[in-house]
Design an enzyme around this catalytic site. Structure first.
Site, PDB file in Angstrom:
ATOM      1  CB  THR A  32      -0.672   0.161   1.087  1.00 44.23           C
ATOM      2  OG1 THR A  32       0.140   0.370   2.676  1.00 44.23           O
ATOM      3  CG2 THR A  32      -1.302  -0.917   1.406  1.00 44.23           C
ATOM      4  CB  CYS A  33       0.599   4.678  -0.296  1.00 42.40           C
ATOM      5  SG  CYS A  33      -1.060   4.833   0.633  1.00 42.40           S
ATOM      6  CB  SER A  70      -3.632   2.291  10.362  1.00 43.37           C
ATOM      7  OG  SER A  70      -4.218   0.813   9.679  1.00 43.37           O
ATOM      8  CD  GLU A 111      -6.869   2.875   7.654  1.00 44.68           C
ATOM      9  OE1 GLU A 111      -7.069   2.686   7.115  1.00 44.68           O
ATOM     10  OE2 GLU A 111      -5.260   2.152   7.432  1.00 44.68           O
ATOM     11  N   PRO A 112     -10.651   1.949   8.474  1.00 45.89           N
ATOM     12  CG  PRO A 112     -12.159   2.511   7.425  1.00 45.89           C
ATOM     13  CD  PRO A 112     -11.073   2.996   7.977  1.00 45.89           C
ATOM     14  CD  GLN A 116      -5.431  -0.462   1.896  1.00 47.88           C
ATOM     15  OE1 GLN A 116      -3.717  -0.424   2.395  1.00 47.88           O
ATOM     16  NE2 GLN A 116      -4.782   1.126   1.155  1.00 47.88           N
ATOM     17  CB  ALA A 146     -11.613  23.041  -6.559  1.00 42.86           C
ATOM     18  N   GLY A 147      -9.357  22.411  -3.473  1.00 43.59           N
ATOM     19  CA  GLY A 147      -8.356  21.916  -3.147  1.00 43.59           C
ATOM     20  C   GLY A 147      -8.155  20.412  -2.737  1.00 43.59           C
TER      21      GLY A 147
END
Length: 418
Positions: free
Chosen positions: A49-50, A107, A112-113, A118, A188-189
């Site tokens: 994963t990242c 994590s 975090e789910p 993943q 829109a960031g």
């Protein structure tokens, strides 16, 4: 054979190293096949994963260096590069680590789910290329069950700890059902992208994106299936907005008190929920005094997040106890598999000795030897055959090993302590 996990994560490895050593989704199946084909690797899986890349394998401990060398060749990095960031877990340590990862305890944002999904994808890929066996296959299923147990028995996932998600949770305090609400996102960031995704996932009825650059607003609107407007058109849409979230880099207020008073009058007392995530602020703070408007700033959300982090920490401590108990349960199953294979080998050895002695006994009977003599031969020979190897092992052992073997022998043969 040992259960081994070799990996690196956000705890020690910078993003550059994580990117360099990761496996892409497209590369993963073929890479896993090459890993599984290595000598001495009976089972394998790769989680990438990242925030982490981990190689899980059932292999002899001495083969760990082979796995590490394979990883280095696959990612084309110099010798010693991986070792700078590497962690290694074995057997119950590997079990405990996998359960903690699945439960979100390892994590970047505790609880975090996303990591569970993943891991399920990792399991799916490893299953498809037939790299799983009885140990890893069962470990993944156990990890999924433990993650569900942690979610159901603790509040580790109940409290939002990101600004975007905290904003959504506060909105849901005002609007029990978002399906009939209109959300107006100003900016829109990246923050607005996260807020928009959360709103979309929770079924908000309509999303309008207002931005100085109409092109950027349109790009985000396409992603969120919303509608884009320019900032100049903002006053015309305030009356339709049930939920307003703003995060821009503007100097000065984008929404002033007078504009919101007009919007509230047009709405006929329907409540408006407003969140100002900008620094400096986009929304005139005097708007909080207008009846039927609920206005929150980034500082309000930070207070919520700080409280929720404390609650998650308390829940995480409860989850760690659950994970440890479940890791020990899986380790017992793993040890029982080792015991079962040893018991089967002992029984097979005993049957082979029995068959050999019985064959000799039948030949003696056929030659006319008295039955009593043959029975004595069978008893003596079979006893000697079965006890020869243990007796020799006890005699050859050094003092320390002999003490351990003697204690084990007394338990195995149920001998009196004296």
């Amino acid at each position: 054979m040992a259960l081994v996990t070799l990996g690196l994560s956000h705890h020690r490895a910078p993003v550059e190293a994580r990117e360099r050593l990761a496996f892409t989704e497209a590369d993963l199946p073929s890479a896993l096949q090459r890993l599984h084909a290595l000598p001495g690797i009976s089972e394998a899986a790769i989680l990438s994963t990242c925030n982490r890349t981990e190689i899980m394998a059932v292999t002899a401990i001495e083969e760990e260096t082979r796995v590490l060398e394979w990883w280095r060749r696959e990612r084309q990095v110099p010798e010693g590069y991986i070792e700078k960031y590497l962690y290694t877990h074995r057997d119950i340590g590997s079990i405990r680590h996998s359960l903690r990862v699945a439960a979100g305890l390892d994590s970047l944002v505790v609880g975090e789910p996303q990591i569970l999904g993943q891991m399920k994808q990792t399991f799916s890929v490893a299953s498809e290329v037939r790299a799983l066996g009885p140990v890893l296959g069962r470990l993944f299923q156990h990890a999924f069950a433990v993650a569900k147990l942690v979610r159901s028995q603790t509040e580790i996932g109940a409290h939002p700890v990101s600004v975007a998600y905290a904003a959504l949770q506060m909105a849901r305090r005002i609007f029990a059902d978002l399906h009939s609400q209109t959300a107006l996102l100003i900016g829109a960031g990246e923050m607005m992208q996260l807020v928009g995704r959360h709103l979309q996932q929770h079924g908000v009825g309509r999303i309008v994106i207002a931005n100085r650059s109409l092109e950027r607003a349109e790009k985000l609107a396409r992603e969120l299936h919303g509608y884009a407007i320019s900032l100049n058109d903002l006053p015309s849409y305030l009356g339709d907005a049930d939920l307003v979230v703003s995060s821009t880099a503007a100097r000065g207020y984008i929404i002033d008190r007078e504009a919101m008073q007009r919007a509230v009058q047009a709405r006929r007392r329907k409540p408006v929920f407003m969140i100002d995530l900008a620094v400096p602020r986009d929304i005139d703070p005097r708007i909080a005094d207008v009846e039927d408007i609920y206005l929150y700033s980034i500082d309000d959300l930070r207070d919520v997040i700080a409280q929720n982090l404390k609650r998650r920490e308390d829940a995480a401590r409860q989850a760690e106890v659950l994970v440890q108990a479940q890791a020990e349960e899986f380790a017992r199953w793993l040890e029982s598999r080792d015991a079962s294979s040893t018991i089967q080998a002992i029984r097979a050895h005993a049957r082979a000795s029995r068959d050999e002695v019985l064959g000799k006994a039948r030949r003696r009977l056929a030659s006319g030897e008295p039955v009593e003599d043959v029975l004595a031969f069978v008893a003596d020979t079979l006893s000697n055959k079965i006890l020869h190897a243990p007796s020799q092992a006890l005699r050859r052992a050094d003092a320390v090993e002999q003490a351990l073997l003697l204690n084990a022998a007394r338990r195995l043969f149920d001998l009196p302590e004296d």
